[in-house]
Write a protein that holds these residues in place. Sequence first.
Motif, mmCIF file in Angstrom:
data_model
loop_
_atom_site.group_PDB
_atom_site.id
_atom_site.type_symbol
_atom_site.label_atom_id
_atom_site.label_comp_id
_atom_site.label_asym_id
_atom_site.label_seq_id
_atom_site.Cartn_x
_atom_site.Cartn_y
_atom_site.Cartn_z
ATOM 1 N N ALA A 197 0.828 -1.204 0.000
ATOM 2 C CA ALA A 197 0.000 0.000 0.000
ATOM 3 C C ALA A 197 0.866 1.259 0.000
ATOM 4 C CB ALA A 197 -0.924 -0.006 1.222
ATOM 5 N N LEU A 198 1.961 1.220 0.793
ATOM 6 C CA LEU A 198 2.865 2.373 0.839
ATOM 7 C C LEU A 198 3.542 2.581 -0.510
ATOM 8 C CD1 LEU A 198 4.377 4.569 2.406
ATOM 9 C CD2 LEU A 198 6.022 2.821 3.132
ATOM 10 N N THR A 199 4.013 1.473 -1.114
ATOM 11 C CA THR A 199 4.651 1.581 -2.429
ATOM 12 C C THR A 199 3.673 2.124 -3.462
ATOM 13 O OG1 THR A 199 6.104 -0.268 -1.892
ATOM 14 C CG2 THR A 199 5.873 0.313 -4.223
ATOM 15 N N GLY A 200 2.440 1.620 -3.411
ATOM 16 C CA GLY A 200 1.431 2.111 -4.347
ATOM 17 C C GLY A 200 1.163 3.591 -4.176
ATOM 18 N N ALA A 201 1.097 4.030 -2.902
ATOM 19 C CA ALA A 201 0.860 5.450 -2.650
ATOM 20 C C ALA A 201 2.017 6.307 -3.163
ATOM 21 C CB ALA A 201 0.652 5.682 -1.154
ATOM 22 N N ILE A 202 3.256 5.816 -2.964
ATOM 23 C CA ILE A 202 4.422 6.566 -3.432
ATOM 24 C C ILE A 202 4.438 6.640 -4.958
ATOM 25 C CG2 ILE A 202 6.945 6.536 -3.565
ATOM 26 C CD1 ILE A 202 6.964 5.319 -0.757
ATOM 27 N N VAL A 203 4.175 5.483 -5.604
ATOM 28 C CA VAL A 203 4.170 5.442 -7.071
ATOM 29 C C VAL A 203 3.122 6.388 -7.633
ATOM 30 C CG1 VAL A 203 3.636 3.971 -9.047
ATOM 31 C CG2 VAL A 203 5.138 3.124 -7.241
ATOM 32 N N GLU A 204 1.966 6.448 -6.970
ATOM 33 C CA GLU A 204 0.904 7.320 -7.451
ATOM 34 C C GLU A 204 1.232 8.792 -7.226
ATOM 35 O OE1 GLU A 204 -1.987 6.421 -8.963
ATOM 36 O OE2 GLU A 204 -1.316 4.347 -9.019
ATOM 37 N N ALA A 205 1.996 9.084 -6.144
ATOM 38 C CA ALA A 205 2.183 10.473 -5.734
ATOM 39 C C ALA A 205 3.438 11.128 -6.311
ATOM 40 C CB ALA A 205 2.224 10.573 -4.207
ATOM 41 N N VAL A 206 4.472 10.341 -6.669
ATOM 42 C CA VAL A 206 5.732 10.945 -7.089
ATOM 43 C C VAL A 206 5.546 11.730 -8.385
ATOM 44 C CG1 VAL A 206 7.193 9.252 -5.967
ATOM 45 C CG2 VAL A 206 6.360 8.815 -8.278
ATOM 46 N N ASP A 207 6.389 12.754 -8.550
ATOM 47 C CA ASP A 207 6.293 13.634 -9.716
ATOM 48 C C ASP A 207 7.222 13.168 -10.830
ATOM 49 O OD1 ASP A 207 5.270 15.801 -11.111
ATOM 50 O OD2 ASP A 207 6.952 17.076 -10.546
ATOM 51 N N VAL A 208 7.443 11.872 -10.946
ATOM 52 C CA VAL A 208 8.210 11.299 -12.045
ATOM 53 C C VAL A 208 7.378 10.183 -12.663
ATOM 54 C CG1 VAL A 208 10.469 11.849 -11.064
ATOM 55 C CG2 VAL A 208 9.402 9.672 -10.501
ATOM 56 N N GLY A 209 7.584 9.959 -13.953
ATOM 57 C CA GLY A 209 6.890 8.868 -14.627
ATOM 58 C C GLY A 209 7.598 7.556 -14.375
ATOM 59 N N LEU A 210 6.839 6.528 -14.037
ATOM 60 C CA LEU A 210 7.382 5.197 -13.784
ATOM 61 C C LEU A 210 6.747 4.209 -14.754
ATOM 62 C CD1 LEU A 210 7.297 5.164 -9.874
ATOM 63 C CD2 LEU A 210 9.250 5.645 -11.351
ATOM 64 N N LEU A 211 7.590 3.425 -15.405
ATOM 65 C CA LEU A 211 7.120 2.452 -16.387
ATOM 66 C C LEU A 211 7.821 1.125 -16.139
ATOM 67 C CD1 LEU A 211 5.697 1.586 -19.035
ATOM 68 C CD2 LEU A 211 7.677 2.491 -20.274
ATOM 69 N N SER A 212 7.040 0.054 -16.089
ATOM 70 C CA SER A 212 7.593 -1.294 -15.919
ATOM 71 C C SER A 212 7.393 -2.075 -17.207
ATOM 72 C CB SER A 212 6.900 -2.011 -14.757
ATOM 73 O OG SER A 212 7.337 -3.354 -14.653
ATOM 74 N N LEU A 213 8.494 -2.645 -17.714
ATOM 75 C CA LEU A 213 8.466 -3.423 -18.947
ATOM 76 C C LEU A 213 8.736 -4.891 -18.654
ATOM 77 C CD1 LEU A 213 10.515 -1.218 -21.456
ATOM 78 C CD2 LEU A 213 8.044 -1.437 -21.295
ATOM 79 N N ALA A 214 8.025 -5.776 -19.338
ATOM 80 C CA ALA A 214 8.289 -7.210 -19.254
ATOM 81 C C ALA A 214 9.510 -7.542 -20.112
ATOM 82 C CB ALA A 214 7.063 -7.989 -19.729
ATOM 83 N N PRO A 215 10.112 -8.731 -19.936
ATOM 84 C CA PRO A 215 11.295 -9.089 -20.752
ATOM 85 C C PRO A 215 11.044 -9.039 -22.250
ATOM 86 C CG PRO A 215 11.071 -10.591 -18.896
ATOM 87 C CD PRO A 215 9.832 -9.736 -18.905
ATOM 88 N N ASP A 216 9.791 -9.277 -22.691
ATOM 89 C CA ASP A 216 9.495 -9.234 -24.118
ATOM 90 C C ASP A 216 9.184 -7.826 -24.619
ATOM 91 O OD1 ASP A 216 7.082 -8.782 -22.935
ATOM 92 O OD2 ASP A 216 5.990 -10.383 -23.980
ATOM 93 N N GLY A 217 9.313 -6.805 -23.763
ATOM 94 C CA GLY A 217 9.091 -5.424 -24.163
ATOM 95 C C GLY A 217 7.661 -4.942 -24.002
ATOM 96 N N SER A 218 6.769 -5.790 -23.529
ATOM 97 C CA SER A 218 5.388 -5.350 -23.325
ATOM 98 C C SER A 218 5.283 -4.525 -22.045
ATOM 99 C CB SER A 218 4.454 -6.560 -23.250
ATOM 100 O OG SER A 218 4.824 -7.415 -22.177
ATOM 101 N N TYR A 219 4.342 -3.582 -22.055
ATOM 102 C CA TYR A 219 4.166 -2.702 -20.906
ATOM 103 C C TYR A 219 3.425 -3.448 -19.798
ATOM 104 C CZ TYR A 219 5.598 1.528 -23.414
ATOM 105 O OH TYR A 219 6.322 2.479 -24.080
#
Length: 561
Positions: A197-219
């Motif tokens: 929950a804390l990580t989710g709140a931080i990810v939602e609140a930070v002023d930087v874009g965060l993107l997670s990619l799978a090994p095959d390049g899919s978002y």
Amino acid sequence: MRVESTPLLDRADAVWSNLLLRQMFLAVPVAIDVAFQAGAGQLWALGPWYPLGVATVALAVAVSTLDEGSSRVRTGLVHLLPVLDFLAIGMLRLVPEPNGVGLLVVFPAMWLGIDLRGRGVALTALYTSLLVCLPVMLYVDPSVVLLGRYAQILLMATLASLSMAITSRLWQRREREAAAQQQVISDLLEAERTNRALTGAIVEAVDVGLLSLAPDGSYRSMNPRHEEFMALAYPDGHDGQAGQLGWVFAADGHTFLSHEDMPTIRAAQGDLRDYLIWVGEDPDLRRALAISSRRITGVDGHDNGQVLVYKDVTDLVGALRVKDDFVASVSHELRTPLTSIMGYIDLTLLDQELGPRSRRQLEVARKNTGRLLRLVNDLLFTAQTDQGRLALDRTLVDLVTIVRESVVEVAERAREGEVHVEMELPEVAWVDGDPLRLSQVVDNLLTNAIKYSLPGGLVEVALVLHPAEGDEPGSASTMTLAIKDEGIGISHEDQQRLFTRFFRAQEATERAIQGAGLGLSICKSLVEAHGGTITVESARGKGTTFTVRLPVAVTGGTTRI
């Protein structure tokens, strides 16, 4: 936190603790024995004690139904019911012919062992002796065979109680361990939920874009901030796969990025650090993004994709451009009057009637004006490099000649600092480069070597040609210029930032050695513009060696040396 029971523990607890179920273990065999006796027509021939025993069993079953969860009632029943059971078994055995009802003592013996442990074992031996064995011995004439049978019943009941007492203790220990383990698991799950929950709140609140990619390049996922960047870069939508082209530009803000240069593609090839791009169709709304990435490694060491961080640096890039424009403008405006001052000082120094005192004063003014002019030129060069306006006037030039001329120019400064300069040079070393810029590199490195040397120190300048593998003898593909001093040296920590603009090593600051921290950054830019590299080796108090590697000029397919 409350620990929930497992289904297995619930079923086991139902068997061990249900008093009515316990009594049924005893009542069912007794009912079967009564049925057999009635079927044989011998029920009334068994005497008065047998029916009393059956009635006592029925009474124990009825009493066991009083268990409603009250601790006081249950404690009383735990002590009372075994007494009734043993008493019933004793009366059921007071018949003319011996029967097998005595084996039923194992049931109340087991319950006493489970409930009372050691005390239960002792009570089992006591109740078996007084309520089961002794009445029969008084009712009939005891014999050696009967005494042996009574001893077996007593031993069997005691062992059954003892085994159940031990089993109960072990079971309770296992139950406590299971409860403790389940408590740990529950705590870990709760901590995981909290962290998530804390990580989710931080990810939602930070002023930087965060993107997670799978090994095959899919978002995999992105946060709301990155969704804003995606809306700028892909106003018509994105298919969720790395490398999709859109309104994405290179660092100049105008050149469209190719598929290979997209940050999601480059991240798959290796970690990124401050990779600058621009996104947005409208030039007025276009944003500058600095991108860094980190590979995710699974527990087994396999590639598990990448995480990319997009930071909006539009305001910073704009401020840097304003700063560079200001520095370039001011440097340009200062260079003209400084050059004029230098010219007039030189003309004045040519006057033969000038007195010694005035000449010394003018020479000091000329020296400081020259220092200021060099600083202005360095600032102007830095601004031109940032704006991509660095131009090289390339030609075939002999690097040996450049090194010799630079040594001659610094000779006076070396004498003033009591520093000796030695050279080890080949006859010629042709390079394809800008002679003015290469002279600037050599001058900066030689000046630094002398400036940071101690009196009596030695500066060694060596130029070596390195033949390419497989080439004929005498040919060369690269050359190495090494300038080594025996001066104050540079710490390992400072070496990491040595080629950064305006950075000055701690040793230079402590000794108040003059400098703006631009010389080495300029050297690095010029060497790399010529297709070469520059490195440093040093240790505090043990001197420094700067090594420049440049490609040798080739004409008509033959290396010119």
